[in-house]
Scaffold this motif. Structure first.
Motif, PDB file in Angstrom:
ATOM      1  N   ALA A 232       0.869  -1.185   0.000  1.00  0.00           N
ATOM      2  CA  ALA A 232       0.000   0.000   0.000  1.00  0.00           C
ATOM      3  C   ALA A 232       0.905   1.233   0.000  1.00  0.00           C
ATOM      4  O   ALA A 232       1.326   1.713   1.042  1.00  0.00           O
ATOM      5  N   GLU A 233       1.213   1.683  -1.194  1.00  0.00           N
ATOM      6  CA  GLU A 233       2.262   2.694  -1.396  1.00  0.00           C
ATOM      7  C   GLU A 233       1.927   4.051  -0.797  1.00  0.00           C
ATOM      8  O   GLU A 233       2.789   4.755  -0.311  1.00  0.00           O
ATOM      9  N   CYS A 234       0.667   4.416  -0.872  1.00  0.00           N
ATOM     10  CA  CYS A 234       0.340   5.818  -0.605  1.00  0.00           C
ATOM     11  C   CYS A 234      -0.919   5.884   0.246  1.00  0.00           C
ATOM     12  O   CYS A 234      -1.968   6.294  -0.213  1.00  0.00           O
ATOM     13  N   GLY A 247      -7.381   5.358   1.352  1.00  0.00           N
ATOM     14  CA  GLY A 247      -6.826   5.196   0.009  1.00  0.00           C
ATOM     15  C   GLY A 247      -5.553   4.394   0.126  1.00  0.00           C
ATOM     16  O   GLY A 247      -4.710   4.657   0.989  1.00  0.00           O
ATOM     17  N   GLU A 249      -3.996   2.521  -2.963  1.00  0.00           N
ATOM     18  CA  GLU A 249      -3.253   2.447  -4.223  1.00  0.00           C
ATOM     19  C   GLU A 249      -2.315   1.247  -4.279  1.00  0.00           C
ATOM     20  O   GLU A 249      -1.139   1.372  -4.597  1.00  0.00           O
ATOM     21  N   CYS A 250      -2.811   0.085  -3.887  1.00  0.00           N
ATOM     22  CA  CYS A 250      -1.997  -1.120  -3.987  1.00  0.00           C
ATOM     23  C   CYS A 250      -1.861  -1.490  -5.464  1.00  0.00           C
ATOM     24  O   CYS A 250      -2.581  -0.969  -6.309  1.00  0.00           O
ATOM     25  N   THR A 251      -0.929  -2.396  -5.735  1.00  0.00           N
ATOM     26  CA  THR A 251      -0.698  -2.758  -7.128  1.00  0.00           C
ATOM     27  C   THR A 251      -1.896  -3.484  -7.732  1.00  0.00           C
ATOM     28  O   THR A 251      -2.177  -3.377  -8.913  1.00  0.00           O
ATOM     29  N   PRO A 255      -8.530   0.472  -5.154  1.00  0.00           N
ATOM     30  CA  PRO A 255      -7.622   1.486  -4.580  1.00  0.00           C
ATOM     31  C   PRO A 255      -8.140   2.114  -3.292  1.00  0.00           C
ATOM     32  O   PRO A 255      -7.410   2.834  -2.615  1.00  0.00           O
ATOM     33  N   GLU A 256      -9.410   1.851  -2.933  1.00  0.00           N
ATOM     34  CA  GLU A 256      -9.963   2.433  -1.708  1.00  0.00           C
ATOM     35  C   GLU A 256     -10.582   1.355  -0.827  1.00  0.00           C
ATOM     36  O   GLU A 256     -11.166   0.404  -1.327  1.00  0.00           O
TER      37      GLU A 256
END
Ligand SMILES: Cc1cc2nc3c(=O)[nH]c(=O)nc-3n(C[C@H](O)[C@H](O)[C@H](O)COP(=O)(O)OP(=O)(O)OC[C@H]3O[C@@H](n4cnc5c(N)ncnc54)[C@H](O)[C@@H]3O)c2cc1C
Length: 457
Positions: A232-234, A247, A249-251, A255-256
């Motif tokens: 979960a980058e961000c 939020g 934004e996983c690969t 995204p939510e």
């Protein structure tokens, strides 16, 4: 008032009270300062309350599985969160009150309730009181980090302290942080009946462990219906109607994540920022941990730091061992050091993980010639008989010196069974000593000698 003591102990966590007891028994006058709850994190907001919740959750889980064991429960199974909390509160209060009462009645000990700050290297202020001593011991512990993630201030969030005050069931608990604290709460609340999503920044859960441990825990969680979102980058938060949007934004995947409650479990920081350490000249590292030597002495003679605040351990047993090191060195004429202790800890998901020493990855990276013994819990009779055969046990040894380097037992009874390995390491005995021991059948521990006979490179 102003008063002089032989010693001042700041913080009634896991090391402070025991040290006060020893110093007072040795004839010293001691001031014990605690600003909040006696027993500190472990008793009030850590080990004790979480393990009572783990126990309640396990009962709920096993009750739902009753039919698998041929046991019929007539009627549905539901969890009374208020009763769960009452049970937890009672156990915590008994422990906390026991410590406070004991300290209050201790001869030569004076208890001060309030926040302590240094005025100088031998002076500590607690409200209107100025305390003086030539020996000062810091046991101030730590607290949950509030991460600087976008939107974190815009939504209500929980930490390990506030989640313990819940007496309702969150509809959807979003746990940010897939490490030790987060995983215990995630499984507990899933078993109570919440929908649970774990969001982890890294590519896998408990990234300090070997990959096989992370994978097995993910499988255990998946089987219980816990969603795990890694990489979960961000991570960021917002409100949408009465829900909290996380939020991620996983690969892959959505995204939510929309939840009703968010638990932030992304690490801890030491309680050293408001202690007046600069006035005493005590040095801290760049993360605020008090710098200590192998005997827990700070850079200022006469001041020691014990427990989580010195960054040399993050567990109750390491804090308590810090007390033993200091008491042994100062009162018993021993030479005890932090570096003598072997790393060990538990992760109290169910089944639990018992860990000691190096991971397999660390052992391989050390350049040693290693051998590994491993067995799934499906091949451990007792686990099968109990109907709890998830996980595995693994031991890593040094092929040349025959010493045990480390072990991981993720399985029923793993937190207890790992102690046989720990004790063999502490005795500095070769792995063959344990291999030749005869263990009780049927236990999880009985397979440890067996896997030591099945070592492979
Ligand atoms: C959710 C959770 C679960 C955990 N589970 C486990 C577990 O199962 N097993 C395990 O080994 N560990 C566990 N831990 C870790 C364990 O709780 C800590 O390692 C342990 O409590 C550290 O003890 P300590 O004595 O260093 O500090 P603490 O227990 O944090 O005590 C420090 C005390 O100092 C007081 N204090 C701080 N500053 C001041 C000041 N300026 N003046 C006066 N008093 C002050 C605080 O109020 C507190 O009472 C868990 C932690 C958490 C958060």
């Amino acid at each position: 008032m102003s008063a002089t003591f032989d010693a001042i102990v700041i913080g009634a966590g896991q090391a402070g009270p025991a040290l006060v007891g020893r110093l007072a028994a040795a004839g010293m006058t001691v001031a014990m300062v605690e600003r909040h709850l006696f027993g500190g994190t472990c008793v009030n907001t850590g080990c004790t309350p979480t393990k009572t919740l783990v126990a309640s959750a396990e009962v709920a889980y096993q009750a739902r599985r009753a039919a698998e064991y041929g046991v019929r429960i007539d009627g549905g199974i539901s969890v009374d969160m208020s009763a769960v909390k009452t049970r937890k509160d009672k156990i915590v209060a008994t422990s906390r009150d026991g410590i406070e009462t004991w300290l209050g009645n201790l001869k030569r000990c004076t208890v001060f309730k309030g926040h302590a700050r240094f005025e100088s290297a031998q002076e500590v202020r607690v409200g209107d009181d100025l305390l003086r001593a030539k020996q000062i011991f810091l046991n101030v512990g730590g607290r949950a980090v509030l991460p600087d993630l976008p939107g974190v201030g815009r939504v209500p969030t929980l930490n390990n302290t506030s989640i313990l005050e819940l007496d309702i069931l969150p509809k959807h608990l979003v746990v940010v942080g897939g490490s030790y604290v987060g995983l215990e709460f995630a499984q507990v609340y899933r078993r109570f009946g919440s929908t649970v999503t774990v969001i982890e920044k890294g590519p896998r859960l408990v990234s300090r462990e070997d990959e096989d441990v992370s994978t097995a825990i993910e499988a255990i969680f998946a089987a219980e219906g816990i969603t795990v979102r890694t990489s979960a980058e961000c991570i960021h938060f917002d409100k949408r109607d009465d829900q909290i949007v996380a939020g991620v934004e996983c690969t892959t995947g959505d995204p939510e994540v929309l939840g009703s409650h968010v638990l932030l479990a992304v690490g801890r920081r030491p309680n050293t920022d408001d202690l007046g350490l600069d006035r005493a000249g005590v040095a801290v590292d760049d993360r605020g941990y008090i710098k200590v030597d192998d005997k827990l002495q700070t850079n200022v003679p006469g001041i020691w730091a014990l427990g989580d605040c010195n960054g040399r351990g993050a567990f109750t047993h390491t804090a308590y061992n810090d007390f033993e090191i200091i008491a042994g060195n100062l009162l018993n004429g021993e030479t005890r050091r932090v570096t003598d202790r072997i790393l060990c800890y538990g992760l109290f998901v169910d089944p639990p993980l018992g860990r000691v020493g190096m991971t397999e990855k660390e052992a391989r990276a050390s350049g040693r010639k290693i051998r590994v013994g491993k067995r799934p819990m499906t091949r451990v009779n007792r686990a099968v008989e109990k109907g709890e055969s998830q996980g595995f046990m693994k031991v890593v040894v040094d092929a040349d010196t025959r010493e045990i380097l480390g072990a991981a037992i993720l399985g029923v009874g793993g937190d207890e069974a790992v102690h046989g390995i720990l004790d063999t390491m502490a005795a500095k005995a070769p792995f063959t000593t344990l291999q030749h021991a005869v263990h009780i059948h049927p236990t999880v521990s009985e397979l440890i000698p067996t896997i030591l006979g099945e070592l492979v490179p």
